[in-house]
Write an enzyme that holds these catalytic residues in place. Structure first.
Site, PDB file in Angstrom:
ATOM      1  N   CYS A 122       6.925 -11.266  12.906  1.00  0.00           N
ATOM      2  CA  CYS A 122       6.066 -12.310  13.462  1.00  0.00           C
ATOM      3  C   CYS A 122       5.706 -11.861  14.870  1.00  0.00           C
ATOM      4  O   CYS A 122       6.094 -10.787  15.305  1.00  0.00           O
ATOM      5  CB  CYS A 122       6.811 -13.632  13.530  1.00  0.00           C
ATOM      6  SG  CYS A 122       7.558 -14.118  11.964  1.00  0.00           S
ATOM      7  N   ARG A 147       0.542  -9.379  13.103  1.00  0.00           N
ATOM      8  CA  ARG A 147       1.976  -9.410  12.783  1.00  0.00           C
ATOM      9  C   ARG A 147       2.365 -10.645  11.988  1.00  0.00           C
ATOM     10  O   ARG A 147       3.503 -10.759  11.521  1.00  0.00           O
ATOM     11  CB  ARG A 147       2.802  -9.386  14.073  1.00  0.00           C
ATOM     12  CG  ARG A 147       2.684  -8.127  14.884  1.00  0.00           C
ATOM     13  CD  ARG A 147       3.488  -8.240  16.152  1.00  0.00           C
ATOM     14  NE  ARG A 147       4.907  -8.366  15.889  1.00  0.00           N
ATOM     15  CZ  ARG A 147       5.780  -7.387  16.060  1.00  0.00           C
ATOM     16  NH1 ARG A 147       5.396  -6.222  16.506  1.00  0.00           N
ATOM     17  NH2 ARG A 147       7.053  -7.580  15.807  1.00  0.00           N
ATOM     18  N   TRP A 180       4.878 -15.174  10.201  1.00  0.00           N
ATOM     19  CA  TRP A 180       4.762 -14.628   8.846  1.00  0.00           C
ATOM     20  C   TRP A 180       6.020 -15.123   8.157  1.00  0.00           C
ATOM     21  O   TRP A 180       7.123 -14.639   8.423  1.00  0.00           O
ATOM     22  CB  TRP A 180       4.711 -13.107   8.907  1.00  0.00           C
ATOM     23  CG  TRP A 180       4.787 -12.430   7.586  1.00  0.00           C
ATOM     24  CD1 TRP A 180       5.894 -11.882   7.007  1.00  0.00           C
ATOM     25  CD2 TRP A 180       3.715 -12.215   6.676  1.00  0.00           C
ATOM     26  NE1 TRP A 180       5.559 -11.338   5.797  1.00  0.00           N
ATOM     27  CE2 TRP A 180       4.242 -11.526   5.562  1.00  0.00           C
ATOM     28  CE3 TRP A 180       2.357 -12.543   6.687  1.00  0.00           C
ATOM     29  CZ2 TRP A 180       3.458 -11.157   4.486  1.00  0.00           C
ATOM     30  CZ3 TRP A 180       1.593 -12.162   5.601  1.00  0.00           C
ATOM     31  CH2 TRP A 180       2.134 -11.476   4.516  1.00  0.00           C
ATOM     32  N   ASN A 186      11.828 -13.775  16.270  1.00  0.00           N
ATOM     33  CA  ASN A 186      11.460 -12.787  15.243  1.00  0.00           C
ATOM     34  C   ASN A 186      12.741 -12.217  14.673  1.00  0.00           C
ATOM     35  O   ASN A 186      13.698 -12.012  15.432  1.00  0.00           O
ATOM     36  CB  ASN A 186      10.721 -11.600  15.867  1.00  0.00           C
ATOM     37  CG  ASN A 186       9.254 -11.876  16.035  1.00  0.00           C
ATOM     38  OD1 ASN A 186       8.787 -12.942  15.696  1.00  0.00           O
ATOM     39  ND2 ASN A 186       8.558 -10.903  16.577  1.00  0.00           N
ATOM     40  N   GLY A 187      12.735 -11.881  13.402  1.00  0.00           N
ATOM     41  CA  GLY A 187      13.914 -11.261  12.800  1.00  0.00           C
ATOM     42  C   GLY A 187      14.478 -12.166  11.713  1.00  0.00           C
ATOM     43  O   GLY A 187      13.822 -13.111  11.270  1.00  0.00           O
ATOM     44  N   GLU A 199       3.027   7.426  -8.398  1.00  0.00           N
ATOM     45  CA  GLU A 199       2.744   6.756  -7.130  1.00  0.00           C
ATOM     46  C   GLU A 199       2.212   7.768  -6.095  1.00  0.00           C
ATOM     47  O   GLU A 199       1.294   7.461  -5.335  1.00  0.00           O
ATOM     48  CB  GLU A 199       4.009   6.041  -6.628  1.00  0.00           C
ATOM     49  CG  GLU A 199       3.911   5.384  -5.269  1.00  0.00           C
ATOM     50  CD  GLU A 199       2.795   4.339  -5.137  1.00  0.00           C
ATOM     51  OE1 GLU A 199       2.224   3.917  -6.156  1.00  0.00           O
ATOM     52  OE2 GLU A 199       2.498   3.966  -3.996  1.00  0.00           O
ATOM     53  N   LYS A 232      -1.397   7.395  -4.238  1.00  0.00           N
ATOM     54  CA  LYS A 232      -1.590   7.426  -2.776  1.00  0.00           C
ATOM     55  C   LYS A 232      -2.602   8.498  -2.417  1.00  0.00           C
ATOM     56  O   LYS A 232      -3.479   8.292  -1.599  1.00  0.00           O
ATOM     57  CB  LYS A 232      -0.279   7.712  -2.030  1.00  0.00           C
ATOM     58  CG  LYS A 232       0.739   6.613  -1.957  1.00  0.00           C
ATOM     59  CD  LYS A 232       0.387   5.419  -1.120  1.00  0.00           C
ATOM     60  CE  LYS A 232      -0.335   4.382  -1.911  1.00  0.00           C
ATOM     61  NZ  LYS A 232       0.382   3.413  -2.609  1.00  0.00           N
ATOM     62  N   GLU A 261      -6.251   7.500  -3.510  1.00  0.00           N
ATOM     63  CA  GLU A 261      -6.916   6.348  -2.878  1.00  0.00           C
ATOM     64  C   GLU A 261      -7.253   6.579  -1.415  1.00  0.00           C
ATOM     65  O   GLU A 261      -8.229   6.021  -0.933  1.00  0.00           O
ATOM     66  CB  GLU A 261      -6.116   5.050  -3.073  1.00  0.00           C
ATOM     67  CG  GLU A 261      -4.872   4.892  -2.245  1.00  0.00           C
ATOM     68  CD  GLU A 261      -4.254   3.497  -2.379  1.00  0.00           C
ATOM     69  OE1 GLU A 261      -3.023   3.424  -2.406  1.00  0.00           O
ATOM     70  OE2 GLU A 261      -4.990   2.499  -2.452  1.00  0.00           O
ATOM     71  N   HIS A 286       0.619  19.341 -23.329  1.00  0.00           N
ATOM     72  CA  HIS A 286      -0.077  18.701 -24.454  1.00  0.00           C
ATOM     73  C   HIS A 286      -1.556  18.453 -24.138  1.00  0.00           C
ATOM     74  O   HIS A 286      -2.157  17.546 -24.711  1.00  0.00           O
ATOM     75  CB  HIS A 286       0.628  17.386 -24.824  1.00  0.00           C
ATOM     76  CG  HIS A 286       2.037  17.611 -25.286  1.00  0.00           C
ATOM     77  ND1 HIS A 286       2.342  18.148 -26.504  1.00  0.00           N
ATOM     78  CD2 HIS A 286       3.222  17.414 -24.658  1.00  0.00           C
ATOM     79  CE1 HIS A 286       3.662  18.260 -26.630  1.00  0.00           C
ATOM     80  NE2 HIS A 286       4.222  17.833 -25.514  1.00  0.00           N
ATOM     81  N   LYS A 290      -7.310  -5.155  -0.309  1.00  0.00           N
ATOM     82  CA  LYS A 290      -5.854  -5.267  -0.227  1.00  0.00           C
ATOM     83  C   LYS A 290      -5.310  -6.134  -1.359  1.00  0.00           C
ATOM     84  O   LYS A 290      -4.241  -5.877  -1.886  1.00  0.00           O
ATOM     85  CB  LYS A 290      -5.470  -5.851   1.136  1.00  0.00           C
ATOM     86  CG  LYS A 290      -3.962  -5.930   1.389  1.00  0.00           C
ATOM     87  CD  LYS A 290      -3.375  -4.552   1.599  1.00  0.00           C
ATOM     88  CE  LYS A 290      -1.861  -4.550   1.663  1.00  0.00           C
ATOM     89  NZ  LYS A 290      -1.300  -3.246   1.325  1.00  0.00           N
TER      90      LYS A 290
HETATM   91  O1  M6R Z   1      -0.305  -7.249  -4.457  1.00  0.00           O
HETATM   92  P1  M6R Z   1       0.067  -6.430  -5.657  1.00  0.00           P
HETATM   93  O2  M6R Z   1       1.341  -5.692  -5.505  1.00  0.00           O
HETATM   94  O3  M6R Z   1       0.044  -7.245  -6.917  1.00  0.00           O
HETATM   95  O4  M6R Z   1      -1.111  -5.378  -5.778  1.00  0.00           O
HETATM   96  C1  M6R Z   1      -1.205  -4.523  -6.882  1.00  0.00           C
HETATM   97  C2  M6R Z   1      -2.108  -3.351  -6.573  1.00  0.00           C
HETATM   98  O5  M6R Z   1      -3.410  -3.789  -6.311  1.00  0.00           O
HETATM   99  C3  M6R Z   1      -1.607  -2.557  -5.354  1.00  0.00           C
HETATM  100  O6  M6R Z   1      -0.283  -2.170  -5.544  1.00  0.00           O
HETATM  101  C4  M6R Z   1      -2.454  -1.305  -5.115  1.00  0.00           C
HETATM  102  O7  M6R Z   1      -2.334  -0.439  -6.194  1.00  0.00           O
HETATM  103  C5  M6R Z   1      -2.011  -0.655  -3.831  1.00  0.00           C
HETATM  104  N1  M6R Z   1      -2.600  -1.303  -2.699  1.00  0.00           N
HETATM  105  C6  M6R Z   1      -2.302   0.800  -3.786  1.00  0.00           C
HETATM  106  O8  M6R Z   1      -1.810   1.390  -2.636  1.00  0.00           O
END
Ligand code: M6R
Length: 579
Positions: free
Chosen positions: A2, A27, A71, A97-98, A452, A456, A459, A475, A574
């Site tokens: 926060c 924050r 938050w 905070n914490g 994963e 990363k 994207e 395959h 996001k």
């Molecule tokens: O909020 P969520 O975890 O449900 O979001 C799912 C995906 O949209 C999210 O994990 C997305 O793949 C990431 N932002 C990628 O880095």
């Protein structure tokens, strides 16, 4: 995470605090509040963003005040749970905070001694503890009160009969800004920069008495000197704590995030429900889906619980029966497909659990149970610390289901995440940055780590990246391998190690440059790879966490080298709230 701001000096405090809190909205932004002292201590608290509600602060008068933008972690975002929190008499106010880990016990004891609580927060216990120890000197009362606290805190406190602000810090940042006839305190330097560049960073165990002209800092039984630093950053860099992007700042927060998330999950109703459920189905998207896939390998291996993992977007097409516990894993708590999957599970009378980073998000209202990750707000579109927080939850679930047998390993993982932040990746970054296509491969739980890593990379760098189970490459995808397609191969000790070495040799024979991620000093691996990324010796849990962090850093540095818009990659949002 926060935001905190305090002011004491020659000007009206409230407008300065309002502007400071606006700077800190990155924050936390679900509610805010301010307390000022004129002839009396007055507190204002409000659910919502400060930028939309700042008119609520216009009546606050006084040249000393504290404020907070929240938050939520304990208690939903609403007016009552917003900070500042006050004692029974309303004459002591605190912002914090914490996380106070022993707050439930403290709250029960305080209630037994007659204290009345008006919020669900962990913070409110601090106000009541100060009240118990207050005998005319706020510094003494705060010093006594914090001896009862376990956990992390950055606290600012004010009292009706004391014209000072008292600040205390343990494992949560707090910085004092030195102005001309005025002092400010904040959770980071962002809100201070409009007023001063001269700051003092408090250290763990410090308690500071802040009056308009001076700051006196104590640690242990006596006063201490802390050096004054000059801040050169502009406001935007300050928000990022001096890091170039939010993504890298969030990657560096991961050791703390792992620790706080794992230690906040205790045995109780949810874990009991897991013990009884017989089987689990995890539904999720993107990065959260990869965390769920890792859990599957570990839960089946260590706890013998059958686990199914499904993409939430496909779940609606599966034909029931559905059985056991259905778990929606979602950082935002708002992903439409994950919400829809949980609703479907409810129709079939399954017990449902939401694992989310956002208090009071939609998933918490749909699921029977909720587990919160403690990552704080994640600003970068690319999920990093929320992923590590989900893994912290999953590893802790396994630890609890195994009656704490993994406790020592969990403590080591926290340190190993720190170690992995320092690993040199330049060779691997150069190789990826030159490529149009990159493969990420692994076996067992390292397969979803590879997925994963590829997500990363694609994207944020826009390089085409494929995550593959190492045994599947032959395959079909072998046709794509050439000296222009680097392969990132996760080859750590464990049951898949030997066969991974063979897979690497096969890929190398097809001309692909191999970037091996393994254990430092592994001669066998070093001999067959082109670039070796060595991790310290570790348990499987540590290997998963460290290699995940390394792949986040690899994607970050590659994207940075290519000049990409790292925090806001093209075409992405996001939170994905449409199916
Ligand atoms: O909020 P969520 O975890 O449900 O979001 C799912 C995906 O949209 C999210 O994990 C997305 O793949 C990431 N932002 C990628 O880095």
């Amino acid at each position: 995470m926060c935001g905190i701001v305090g002011y004491i000096g020659i000007r009206e405090a409230a407008p300065i605090i309002v502007e400071g809190l606006k700077r800190l909205e990155y924050r936390g932004y679900d509610s805010f509040g301010i307390a000022t002292l004129n002839s009396t201590l007055v507190t204002m608290k409000k659910c919502g963003r400060i930028s939309e509600n700042e008119h609520c602060a216009v009546d606050l008068e006084g040249k000393v005040g504290i404020g907070h933008t929240r938050w939520a972690t304990h208690g939903k975002p609403d007016d009552l749970n917003a900070h500042p929190h006050t004692d029974c008499t309303g004459s002591i106010a605190v912002v914090h905070n914490g996380i106070i880990e022993n707050y439930a016990e403290l709250r029960r004891e305080l209630r037994e001694r007659g204290h009345a609580f008006s919020s669900e927060t962990d913070t409110e216990v601090i106000a009541h503890l100060i009240e118990e120890h207050y005998a005319g000197d706020l510094f003494d009362a705060v010093r006594e009160a914090i001896t009862h606290l376990e956990g992390s805190y950055a606290v600012l406190a004010m009292a009706q009969d004391d014209p000072r602000i008292i600040a205390a810090r343990n494992a949560s940042p707090l910085v004092i800004g030195i102005g001309d006839g005025e002092l400010l305190a904040a959770s980071d330097v962002t809100p201070l920069l409009d007023h001063t560049r001269k700051v003092v960073f408090l250290e763990d165990g410090d308690i500071a008495t802040i009056s308009p002209e001076q700051i006196i800092i104590w640690n242990g039984n006596g006063p201490v000197e802390r050096s004054v630093s000059m801040i050169e950053w502009d406001v935007e860099s300050a928000k990022k704590g001096g890091f170039e992007h939010f993504m890298i700042k969030e990657i560096f927060e991961q050791p703390d995030v792992f620790f706080h998330t794992a230690s906040s999950l205790k045995d109780g109703a949810v874990i009991d429900a897991m013990r009884e459920c017989g089987s689990m189905i995890l539904v999720s998207c993107g990065t959260s889906y990869h965390a769920a896939l890792i859990f599957r390998y570990l839960a089946e291996k260590y706890c013998s619980i059958p686990v199914r993992v499904e993409l939430a977007s496909e779940f609606k097409y599966y034909t029931p029966p559905l059985q056991g516990m259905v778990i929606g894993v979602t950082q935002s708590g708002e992903t439409a497909d994950t919400i829809a999957a949980l609703k479907k599970a409810r129709q079939f009378n399954c017990t449902t659990l939401g694992i989310t980073n956002v208090l009071d998000s939609s998933v918490t209202r749909i699921a029977d149970h909720t587990i919160y990750t403690r990552a704080g707000p994640e600003i970068s579109v690319a999920a990093t610390k929320s992923f590590i927080a989900q893994l912290a939850v999953f590893l802790q679930i396994i630890n609890l289901l195994q009656d704490n047998q993994c406790e020592e390993v969990m403590a080591m993982v926290h340190r190993q995440i720190e170690d992995s932040l320092l690993i040199d990746l330049q060779g691997a970054v150069d190789a990826c940055g030159r490529a149009d296509h990159v493969f990420f491969v692994g076996r067992g739980p390292y397969y979803p780590v590879a997925l994963e890593g590829a997500l990363k990379m694609k994207e944020i760098s826009y390089i085409h990246a494929e995550g593959y189970a190492a045994g599947e490459l032959k395959h079909g995808p072998f046709a794509l391998l050439s000296e222009k397609t680097p392969v990132i191969a996760l080859c750590l000790p464990g049951e898949s190690y030997g066969v991974m070495l063979s897979n690497i040799k096969e890929m190398k024979a097809r001309g692909a440059p191999i970037i091996g991620i393994g254990i430092e000093g592994d001669r066998e691996l070093e001999e067959i790879v082109d670039i070796m990324v060595g991790l310290p010796k570790c348990h499987l849990f540590g290997g998963i966490l460290m290699s995940s962090v390394v792949l986040q850093l690899l994607a970050y540095h590659t994207a940075r080298m290519l000049g990409r818009d790292i925090d806001k990659p093209r075409n992405l949002a996001k939170s994905v709230t449409v199916e």
